[in-house]
Design an enzyme around this catalytic site. Sequence first.
Site, PDB file in Angstrom:
ATOM      1  N   ARG A 190      -2.206  -5.208   8.870  1.00 38.06           N
ATOM      2  CA  ARG A 190      -0.827  -4.728   8.728  1.00 38.06           C
ATOM      3  C   ARG A 190      -0.361  -4.075  10.031  1.00 38.06           C
ATOM      4  O   ARG A 190      -1.108  -3.282  10.623  1.00 38.06           O
ATOM      5  CB  ARG A 190      -0.727  -3.717   7.586  1.00 38.06           C
ATOM      6  CG  ARG A 190       0.720  -3.405   7.181  1.00 38.06           C
ATOM      7  CD  ARG A 190       0.784  -2.429   6.033  1.00 38.06           C
ATOM      8  NE  ARG A 190       1.969  -2.652   5.219  1.00 38.06           N
ATOM      9  CZ  ARG A 190       2.736  -1.673   4.730  1.00 38.06           C
ATOM     10  NH1 ARG A 190       2.465  -0.408   4.972  1.00 38.06           N
ATOM     11  NH2 ARG A 190       3.787  -1.952   3.985  1.00 38.06           N
ATOM     12  N   GLY A 247       7.236  -1.827  -2.326  1.00 37.82           N
ATOM     13  CA  GLY A 247       6.633  -0.513  -2.435  1.00 37.82           C
ATOM     14  C   GLY A 247       7.203   0.288  -3.590  1.00 37.82           C
ATOM     15  O   GLY A 247       6.683   0.251  -4.708  1.00 37.82           O
ATOM     16  N   GLN A 249      -7.172  -1.209   1.583  1.00 34.46           N
ATOM     17  CA  GLN A 249      -6.597  -0.936   2.902  1.00 34.46           C
ATOM     18  C   GLN A 249      -7.405   0.149   3.602  1.00 34.46           C
ATOM     19  O   GLN A 249      -7.466   1.291   3.138  1.00 34.46           O
ATOM     20  CB  GLN A 249      -5.136  -0.495   2.819  1.00 34.46           C
ATOM     21  CG  GLN A 249      -4.492  -0.480   4.194  1.00 34.46           C
ATOM     22  CD  GLN A 249      -3.172   0.247   4.243  1.00 34.46           C
ATOM     23  OE1 GLN A 249      -3.121   1.455   4.007  1.00 34.46           O
ATOM     24  NE2 GLN A 249      -2.109  -0.467   4.564  1.00 34.46           N
ATOM     25  N   TYR A 285      -0.740   5.376  12.323  1.00 31.89           N
ATOM     26  CA  TYR A 285      -2.137   5.775  12.167  1.00 31.89           C
ATOM     27  C   TYR A 285      -2.983   5.160  13.280  1.00 31.89           C
ATOM     28  O   TYR A 285      -2.463   4.537  14.210  1.00 31.89           O
ATOM     29  CB  TYR A 285      -2.610   5.458  10.748  1.00 31.89           C
ATOM     30  CG  TYR A 285      -1.792   6.263   9.752  1.00 31.89           C
ATOM     31  CD1 TYR A 285      -1.955   7.641   9.645  1.00 31.89           C
ATOM     32  CD2 TYR A 285      -0.783   5.665   9.002  1.00 31.89           C
ATOM     33  CE1 TYR A 285      -1.169   8.399   8.800  1.00 31.89           C
ATOM     34  CE2 TYR A 285       0.018   6.422   8.149  1.00 31.89           C
ATOM     35  CZ  TYR A 285      -0.182   7.791   8.057  1.00 31.89           C
ATOM     36  OH  TYR A 285       0.618   8.545   7.226  1.00 31.89           O
ATOM     37  N   PRO A 291       0.841  -1.208   0.000  1.00 27.88           N
ATOM     38  CA  PRO A 291       0.000   0.000   0.000  1.00 27.88           C
ATOM     39  C   PRO A 291       0.870   1.249   0.000  1.00 27.88           C
ATOM     40  O   PRO A 291       1.806   1.357   0.800  1.00 27.88           O
ATOM     41  CB  PRO A 291      -0.793  -0.132   1.307  1.00 27.88           C
ATOM     42  CG  PRO A 291       0.043  -1.018   2.179  1.00 27.88           C
ATOM     43  CD  PRO A 291       0.748  -1.961   1.251  1.00 27.88           C
ATOM     44  N   THR A 339       0.388   5.524  -0.379  1.00 26.67           N
ATOM     45  CA  THR A 339      -0.379   6.747  -0.598  1.00 26.67           C
ATOM     46  C   THR A 339       0.216   7.516  -1.770  1.00 26.67           C
ATOM     47  O   THR A 339       1.419   7.757  -1.818  1.00 26.67           O
ATOM     48  CB  THR A 339      -0.356   7.611   0.673  1.00 26.67           C
ATOM     49  OG1 THR A 339      -1.053   6.924   1.707  1.00 26.67           O
ATOM     50  CG2 THR A 339      -1.019   8.964   0.430  1.00 26.67           C
TER      51      THR A 339
END
Length: 358
Positions: free
Chosen positions: A228, A315, A100, A181, A24, A26
Amino acid sequence: MIAPLLTSFSIGALNFPNRVVMAPMTRRRAAYGKLPTALMAQYYAQRASAGLIISESIEVDPLSGLQGPTRPGLFNEKQRDAWLLVTRAVHEAGGRIFAQLSHMGRAAHASQLEPGGRVIAPSAIAASGQIYTAKGPVPYETPAELDTTDIATLVQQYALAAALAQEAEFDGVELHGANGYLIDQFLRDASNQRIDHYGGSAANRARFLLEIFDAVSQVWPRSQIGVRVSPTNTFQGMGDSDPVAHFTAIAQLLSARAPAYLHVVEPPVQPEGVPYVAGAIRANFTGPLILAGKFGLATGNAAIETGRADLVAFGESFLANPDLPQRFLSGAALNEPDKATFYTSGEAGYTDYPFAQG
């Protein structure tokens, strides 16, 4: 002999042609309203040769702010319908994609939120460093400490997002419990200093994650819900007093629920003084394990071959190489990622990376 990364693997009813996962990432290409776009569909479809694509972080909070380009959302029907562009493009290209699901928690800023939105966290402890706002970089704000009513509302937000993800034809969901997060803020004791049943022991700090998992499992089969975590990532002031012991306990609690996989952010070589946690997690989690964090072809193959992981997530190398599994197979050189375009807009550094020739 086929490289270990390029062998097939199955999770539940899902069959992966290889063990190369797109991590994942962003990318901030969503349109106003946190809506996925046709350009995003092209980007993900280009990378459909991954064994599994895990989408960028998708916001579950309807008060997270609707300005764009920014992180996409999945808390209303317009967003659901827009995500169909992405999932159908990936499926038409032969791929599989999980959504996600994420909440920024204390990593947000009040100026980015809708009216009534708050910067929130398990404890009133601000993240370290600065956040970039319309007025430039500013220090993170001290968040409001969540009460149990707030927590119950958040659990339902995740459950709604999971239901919308299913309607948007994703193949599963991943709960984002990493990188500072909201779920991660509960899991680690540098950010969670509560004295109620959501704080203190590792089991108590995992309660929020487990409540979300249980709520989402009313929508999705457990074999299509991944999790995750990042036990030693210090981003935004995150930390834990004993990550090996605490994430061993968390792995045991998750193992009992039999998720699709546990996705652990830990590079093959840790910085000096930083403990290795993935091995303890592997020994205490019976399901499939994904490792992520600066892996390359050799280190990824070694992780599979030695049994340290079942799949490996890539990534930046997948960002810059839409045909990464094919390049691994052929030995083709890799494109270098253009870091200046990671969070900009448009095609540059997004859908214009070349495929290997031949």
